[in-house]
Write a protein that holds these residues in place. Structure first.
Motif, PDB file in Angstrom:
ATOM      1  N   ALA A   1      -2.758  20.959   9.706  1.00 15.07           N
ATOM      2  CA  ALA A   1      -1.997  21.755  10.671  1.00 15.07           C
ATOM      3  C   ALA A   1      -2.535  23.181  10.767  1.00 15.07           C
ATOM      4  O   ALA A   1      -2.763  23.696  11.868  1.00 15.07           O
ATOM      5  CB  ALA A   1      -0.518  21.767  10.292  1.00 15.07           C
ATOM      6  N   VAL A   2      -2.763  23.814   9.622  1.00 11.39           N
ATOM      7  CA  VAL A   2      -3.270  25.189   9.627  1.00 11.39           C
ATOM      8  C   VAL A   2      -4.672  25.239  10.231  1.00 11.39           C
ATOM      9  O   VAL A   2      -4.979  26.109  11.059  1.00 11.39           O
ATOM     10  CB  VAL A   2      -3.250  25.776   8.200  1.00 11.39           C
ATOM     11  N   THR A   3      -5.532  24.311   9.847  1.00 14.32           N
ATOM     12  CA  THR A   3      -6.894  24.280  10.386  1.00 14.32           C
ATOM     13  C   THR A   3      -6.887  24.060  11.897  1.00 14.32           C
ATOM     14  O   THR A   3      -7.629  24.727  12.632  1.00 14.32           O
ATOM     15  CB  THR A   3      -7.713  23.163   9.703  1.00 14.32           C
ATOM     16  N   THR A   4      -6.052  23.165  12.375  1.00 14.13           N
ATOM     17  CA  THR A   4      -5.987  22.897  13.809  1.00 14.13           C
ATOM     18  C   THR A   4      -5.502  24.109  14.579  1.00 14.13           C
ATOM     19  O   THR A   4      -6.099  24.482  15.595  1.00 14.13           O
ATOM     20  CB  THR A   4      -5.054  21.698  14.084  1.00 14.13           C
ATOM     21  N   VAL A   5      -4.434  24.722  14.109  1.00 16.15           N
ATOM     22  CA  VAL A   5      -3.889  25.883  14.810  1.00 16.15           C
ATOM     23  C   VAL A   5      -4.896  27.025  14.816  1.00 16.15           C
ATOM     24  O   VAL A   5      -5.138  27.650  15.856  1.00 16.15           O
ATOM     25  CB  VAL A   5      -2.546  26.317  14.177  1.00 16.15           C
ATOM     26  N   VAL A   6      -5.527  27.293  13.683  1.00 20.37           N
ATOM     27  CA  VAL A   6      -6.521  28.374  13.623  1.00 20.37           C
ATOM     28  C   VAL A   6      -7.709  28.062  14.528  1.00 20.37           C
ATOM     29  O   VAL A   6      -8.195  28.933  15.261  1.00 20.37           O
ATOM     30  CB  VAL A   6      -6.971  28.618  12.157  1.00 20.37           C
ATOM     31  N   ALA A   7      -8.179  26.821  14.524  1.00 18.85           N
ATOM     32  CA  ALA A   7      -9.315  26.450  15.379  1.00 18.85           C
ATOM     33  C   ALA A   7      -8.970  26.595  16.853  1.00 18.85           C
ATOM     34  O   ALA A   7      -9.770  27.127  17.643  1.00 18.85           O
ATOM     35  CB  ALA A   7      -9.758  25.016  15.078  1.00 18.85           C
TER      36      ALA A   7
ATOM     37  N   LEU B   1      -1.538  23.469  23.364  1.00 23.19           N
ATOM     38  CA  LEU B   1      -2.750  22.777  22.928  1.00 23.19           C
ATOM     39  C   LEU B   1      -2.689  22.452  21.436  1.00 23.19           C
ATOM     40  O   LEU B   1      -3.029  21.332  21.029  1.00 23.19           O
ATOM     41  CB  LEU B   1      -3.984  23.628  23.250  1.00 23.19           C
ATOM     42  N   SER B   2      -2.227  23.386  20.615  1.00 22.35           N
ATOM     43  CA  SER B   2      -2.108  23.139  19.170  1.00 22.35           C
ATOM     44  C   SER B   2      -1.144  22.000  18.884  1.00 22.35           C
ATOM     45  O   SER B   2      -1.447  21.098  18.097  1.00 22.35           O
ATOM     46  CB  SER B   2      -1.617  24.397  18.453  1.00 22.35           C
ATOM     47  N   VAL B   3       0.011  22.036  19.524  1.00 19.32           N
ATOM     48  CA  VAL B   3       1.012  20.988  19.292  1.00 19.32           C
ATOM     49  C   VAL B   3       0.500  19.637  19.799  1.00 19.32           C
ATOM     50  O   VAL B   3       0.730  18.601  19.175  1.00 19.32           O
ATOM     51  CB  VAL B   3       2.357  21.366  19.940  1.00 19.32           C
ATOM     52  N   SER B   4      -0.223  19.637  20.912  1.00 20.13           N
ATOM     53  CA  SER B   4      -0.750  18.383  21.451  1.00 20.13           C
ATOM     54  C   SER B   4      -1.796  17.770  20.514  1.00 20.13           C
ATOM     55  O   SER B   4      -1.792  16.556  20.280  1.00 20.13           O
ATOM     56  CB  SER B   4      -1.362  18.609  22.836  1.00 20.13           C
ATOM     57  N   VAL B   5      -2.673  18.591  19.972  1.00 19.57           N
ATOM     58  CA  VAL B   5      -3.680  18.086  19.031  1.00 19.57           C
ATOM     59  C   VAL B   5      -2.998  17.546  17.772  1.00 19.57           C
ATOM     60  O   VAL B   5      -3.332  16.455  17.290  1.00 19.57           O
ATOM     61  CB  VAL B   5      -4.717  19.190  18.686  1.00 19.57           C
TER      62      VAL B   5
ATOM     63  N   ARG C   1       0.869  -1.169   0.000  1.00 23.85           N
ATOM     64  CA  ARG C   1       0.000   0.000   0.000  1.00 23.85           C
ATOM     65  C   ARG C   1       0.906   1.219   0.000  1.00 23.85           C
ATOM     66  O   ARG C   1       1.725   1.386   0.884  1.00 23.85           O
ATOM     67  CB  ARG C   1      -0.885  -0.006   1.236  1.00 23.85           C
ATOM     68  N   TRP C   2       0.734   2.069  -0.996  1.00 20.46           N
ATOM     69  CA  TRP C   2       1.602   3.220  -1.162  1.00 20.46           C
ATOM     70  C   TRP C   2       0.882   4.490  -0.755  1.00 20.46           C
ATOM     71  O   TRP C   2      -0.266   4.705  -1.108  1.00 20.46           O
ATOM     72  CB  TRP C   2       2.069   3.346  -2.605  1.00 20.46           C
ATOM     73  N   LEU C   3       1.576   5.336  -0.030  1.00 19.88           N
ATOM     74  CA  LEU C   3       1.130   6.694   0.242  1.00 19.88           C
ATOM     75  C   LEU C   3       1.996   7.620  -0.603  1.00 19.88           C
ATOM     76  O   LEU C   3       3.228   7.523  -0.568  1.00 19.88           O
ATOM     77  CB  LEU C   3       1.333   7.058   1.714  1.00 19.88           C
ATOM     78  N   TYR C   4       1.370   8.480  -1.359  1.00 18.00           N
ATOM     79  CA  TYR C   4       2.106   9.421  -2.185  1.00 18.00           C
ATOM     80  C   TYR C   4       2.336  10.706  -1.401  1.00 18.00           C
ATOM     81  O   TYR C   4       1.453  11.188  -0.695  1.00 18.00           O
ATOM     82  CB  TYR C   4       1.356   9.697  -3.487  1.00 18.00           C
ATOM     83  N   THR C   5       3.535  11.260  -1.524  1.00 17.87           N
ATOM     84  CA  THR C   5       3.929  12.368  -0.671  1.00 17.87           C
ATOM     85  C   THR C   5       3.216  13.683  -0.979  1.00 17.87           C
ATOM     86  O   THR C   5       2.962  14.463  -0.072  1.00 17.87           O
ATOM     87  CB  THR C   5       5.441  12.598  -0.776  1.00 17.87           C
ATOM     88  N   LYS C   6       2.869  13.928  -2.232  1.00 18.57           N
ATOM     89  CA  LYS C   6       2.247  15.217  -2.563  1.00 18.57           C
ATOM     90  C   LYS C   6       0.884  15.383  -1.897  1.00 18.57           C
ATOM     91  O   LYS C   6       0.665  16.374  -1.196  1.00 18.57           O
ATOM     92  CB  LYS C   6       2.143  15.377  -4.075  1.00 18.57           C
ATOM     93  N   PRO C   7      -0.072  14.437  -2.049  1.00 17.38           N
ATOM     94  CA  PRO C   7      -1.348  14.619  -1.344  1.00 17.38           C
ATOM     95  C   PRO C   7      -1.184  14.532   0.167  1.00 17.38           C
ATOM     96  O   PRO C   7      -1.891  15.224   0.909  1.00 17.38           O
ATOM     97  CB  PRO C   7      -2.233  13.490  -1.871  1.00 17.38           C
ATOM     98  N   LEU C   8      -0.237  13.728   0.632  1.00 15.69           N
ATOM     99  CA  LEU C   8       0.007  13.635   2.071  1.00 15.69           C
ATOM    100  C   LEU C   8       0.518  14.960   2.610  1.00 15.69           C
ATOM    101  O   LEU C   8       0.057  15.446   3.646  1.00 15.69           O
ATOM    102  CB  LEU C   8       1.016  12.526   2.354  1.00 15.69           C
ATOM    103  N   PHE C   9       1.449  15.576   1.907  1.00 14.85           N
ATOM    104  CA  PHE C   9       1.995  16.862   2.316  1.00 14.85           C
ATOM    105  C   PHE C   9       0.919  17.945   2.326  1.00 14.85           C
ATOM    106  O   PHE C   9       0.776  18.688   3.290  1.00 14.85           O
ATOM    107  CB  PHE C   9       3.142  17.248   1.382  1.00 14.85           C
ATOM    108  N   LEU C  10       0.145  18.023   1.252  1.00 12.97           N
ATOM    109  CA  LEU C  10      -0.891  19.056   1.161  1.00 12.97           C
ATOM    110  C   LEU C  10      -1.971  18.867   2.221  1.00 12.97           C
ATOM    111  O   LEU C  10      -2.412  19.834   2.848  1.00 12.97           O
ATOM    112  CB  LEU C  10      -1.500  19.062  -0.241  1.00 12.97           C
ATOM    113  N   SER C  11      -2.395  17.628   2.450  1.00 12.42           N
ATOM    114  CA  SER C  11      -3.412  17.405   3.480  1.00 12.42           C
ATOM    115  C   SER C  11      -2.854  17.664   4.867  1.00 12.42           C
ATOM    116  O   SER C  11      -3.561  18.165   5.746  1.00 12.42           O
ATOM    117  CB  SER C  11      -3.985  15.988   3.381  1.00 12.42           C
ATOM    118  N   SER C  12      -1.568  17.376   5.083  1.00 12.58           N
ATOM    119  CA  SER C  12      -0.963  17.649   6.390  1.00 12.58           C
ATOM    120  C   SER C  12      -0.866  19.146   6.663  1.00 12.58           C
ATOM    121  O   SER C  12      -1.108  19.595   7.779  1.00 12.58           O
ATOM    122  CB  SER C  12       0.422  17.012   6.480  1.00 12.58           C
ATOM    123  N   VAL C  13      -0.499  19.912   5.647  1.00 12.03           N
ATOM    124  CA  VAL C  13      -0.451  21.368   5.813  1.00 12.03           C
ATOM    125  C   VAL C  13      -1.848  21.903   6.101  1.00 12.03           C
ATOM    126  O   VAL C  13      -2.036  22.741   6.994  1.00 12.03           O
ATOM    127  CB  VAL C  13       0.160  22.039   4.564  1.00 12.03           C
ATOM    128  N   PHE C  14      -2.857  21.395   5.387  1.00 10.99           N
ATOM    129  CA  PHE C  14      -4.240  21.819   5.630  1.00 10.99           C
ATOM    130  C   PHE C  14      -4.669  21.481   7.054  1.00 10.99           C
ATOM    131  O   PHE C  14      -5.250  22.321   7.749  1.00 10.99           O
ATOM    132  CB  PHE C  14      -5.183  21.157   4.616  1.00 10.99           C
TER     133      PHE C  14
END
Length: 193
Positions: free
Chosen positions: A27-33, A51-55, A12-25
């Motif tokens: 992270a930003v959503t969590t910190v803003v929330a 709290l942000s880092v813990s989540v 099972r392969w995970l591709y880095t581009k969608p993984l990177f983009l979803s991770s940035v999304f």
């Protein structure tokens, strides 16, 4: 060459581009929330940061455990991120205007202030650019090097939940403890110096 009674293991392969983009999304959503929800309860910068880092650490742990349990592998489909950035010397454009003034003092002050502002903008621009490059290099290392090392344990952990949890906890602490260290050190220095 497969044995007659054994099924081949499907990777099972995970591709880095969608993984990177979803991770940035995420992270930003969590910190803003966390920050927006913290406004109503007047939490401090220190508490919001922890709290942000813990989540984010909790979601990182879930990602690692599920990936190790399923035995996934990481496939690089982005190439080298560092090669996408070019350092460019930036020289500000200075428009001196008409320079009309009854005394020479106004022109001199304006000239010194203009030069100081141009130098300050140049320094801040380069510092900001370097911070962006350092951040991109850190993300590159995490996504392309560190996660690849973690998911090399996939065949050992595949189908074994508790082994996946132990490896996930170990790598989550290994890759996230430095962030807690920076936050706690900054909090200590602000309150004791």
């Amino acid at each position: 060459m497969n044995s007659p009674g054994l099924k081949p293991i499907q990777r099972r392969w995970l591709y880095t581009k969608p993984l990177f983009l979803s991770s940035v999304f995420v992270a930003v959503t969590t910190v803003v929330a966390v920050w927006l929800l913290g406004l109503g309860s007047h939490r401090t910068l220190f508490v919001n940061s922890l709290l942000s880092v813990s989540v984010l650490s909790f979601f990182f742990l879930l990602f690692l455990v599920s990936g190790l349990y399923r035995g996934v592998k990481l496939k690089d489909d982005m190439g080298r991120v560092i090669d996408r950035f070019k350092l460019v010397d930036w020289v500000p454009d200075i428009d001196v205007g008409d320079g009309c003034s009854p005394d020479g003092e106004g022109i001199l002050v304006w000239l010194v202030a203009g030069i100081a502002a141009a130098v300050l903008i140049w320094i801040l621009g380069n510092v900001l650019w370097m911070l962006i490059l350092v951040f991109a290099a850190m993300l590159y290392w995490i996504y392309f090097r560190a996660l690849r090392l973690v998911f090399r344990r996939g065949p050992v952990c595949r189908g074994n939940f508790w082994r996946s949890v132990l490896f996930g906890l170990f790598y989550t602490m290994l890759y996230n403890c430095w962030i807690y260290g920076i936050i706690l050190t900054g909090h200590y220095l602000v309150n004791h110096l």
